[in-house]
Motif scaffolding. Structure first.
Motif, mmCIF file in Angstrom:
data_model
loop_
_atom_site.group_PDB
_atom_site.id
_atom_site.type_symbol
_atom_site.label_atom_id
_atom_site.label_comp_id
_atom_site.label_asym_id
_atom_site.label_seq_id
_atom_site.Cartn_x
_atom_site.Cartn_y
_atom_site.Cartn_z
ATOM 1 N N VAL A 1 0.720 -1.174 0.370
ATOM 2 C CA VAL A 1 0.298 0.004 0.171
ATOM 3 C C VAL A 1 0.852 0.538 0.612
ATOM 4 C CG1 VAL A 1 -1.828 0.827 1.366
ATOM 5 C CG2 VAL A 1 -1.950 -0.726 1.307
ATOM 6 N N ASP B 1 -2.118 4.949 -2.045
ATOM 7 C CA ASP B 1 -3.100 3.965 -2.243
ATOM 8 C C ASP B 1 -4.224 4.047 -0.528
ATOM 9 O OD1 ASP B 1 -2.794 2.708 -4.376
ATOM 10 O OD2 ASP B 1 -1.934 1.112 -3.407
ATOM 11 N N ARG B 2 -3.342 4.721 0.228
ATOM 12 C CA ARG B 2 -3.507 5.067 2.009
ATOM 13 C C ARG B 2 -4.994 6.394 1.488
ATOM 14 N NH1 ARG B 2 -2.483 2.399 6.219
ATOM 15 N NH2 ARG B 2 -2.564 3.696 7.536
#
Length: 263
Positions: free
Chosen positions: A72, A76-77
């Motif tokens: 991640v 993405d987070r």
């Protein structure tokens, strides 16, 4: 609008007959479950295994799968966060594609212990919101998240659901059902579909398979789900008459949620 009381003793009746009868508005198909984590049991339910199209509820499974299966990145987070707290569809579409579409469900269904959850119809593989699910499976999803998911994944997902914004990124007001009917603390994931691409009025302000599931295509769905306090998992799924406005459907599900929680 008139209301139709549940019939005592019917398969759709709530489990606890000694409490107030929950009334579902006429023309609305509704399933609900309240699970008490402290007692380890369902305290009220109606049609817990009846399927609905998920709308944005499947975003919890999409997020959990991505957190487990992929490295991640910071981006993405950020995307996962806005997908969960503001129900961003563009982010969901990206993660659905990257995760292999229905392959996400093929991984998550056995991992979480789901029974009625199924991929979108074969001719609509990219329509993640057409995933079939049930109220029972949504309760099981929250139970998995709270009890079995890796701690870091649990804290991230719940943290975002606790910060659910009033407005979704598509402009719809998310404060129906649990957020409007019940007091904090709560962590919620809402779902809506079939009300058009944009709301009739602007959302403003600060916080207040081998089988064919019935997805109710052609009629709008409105769902409210979440953890209320630390003990109660509340799931209310609804399918409304064709042509229902978002405002009217939101009022219906909010009133129903309050009844279900107090039952």
């Amino acid at each position: 609008m008139g209301e139709s009381p549940e019939v005592p003793g019917s398969p759709e009746a709530s489990r606890v007959p000694s409490r107030a009868v929950v009334r579902v508005p006429a023309g609305v198909r509704a399933s609900y479950v309240v699970f008490d984590r402290g007692a380890g049991r369902v305290v009220v339910e109606r049609g817990p295994r009846q399927t609905f199209r998920s709308a944005s509820l499947v975003k919890i499974l999409i997020a959990l799968d991505h957190l487990r299966e992929r490295r991640v990145s910071v981006r993405d987070r950020e995307l996962l966060g806005i997908m969960l707290r503001s129900s961003d569809d563009g982010a969901a579409t990206e993660f659905w594609r990257r995760g292999g579409q229905k392959a996400i469900l093929e991984r998550m269904v056995p991992r979480v212990g789901l029974r009625e959850t199924a991929p979108p119809p074969a001719d609509k593989p990219g329509f993640w919101g057409y995933t079939a699910l049930s109220a029972r499976d949504m309760v099981q999803t929250y139970r998995y998240l709270l009890g079995e998911a890796p701690e870091a994944h649990r804290e991230f997902v719940l943290g975002q659901l606790r910060k659910a914004t009033r407005c979704g990124t598509d402009g719809f007001d998310q404060t129906f059902g649990i957020p409007r009917a019940l007091k904090r603390p709560w962590a919620v994931k809402q779902g809506w579909s079939g009300f058009g691409d944009a709301p009739a009025g602007p959302c403003r302000g600060a916080e207040p398979a081998a089988w064919g599931p019935d997805l109710g295509i052609g009629r709008p769905v409105l769902h409210t789900t979440g953890l209320v306090g630390e003990q109660k998992i509340v799931v209310v799924l609804t399918l409304h008459p064709a042509g229902s406005s978002f405002a009217k459907a939101a009022a219906r599900i909010t009133a129903l949620t309050e009844q279900v929680y107090r039952a």
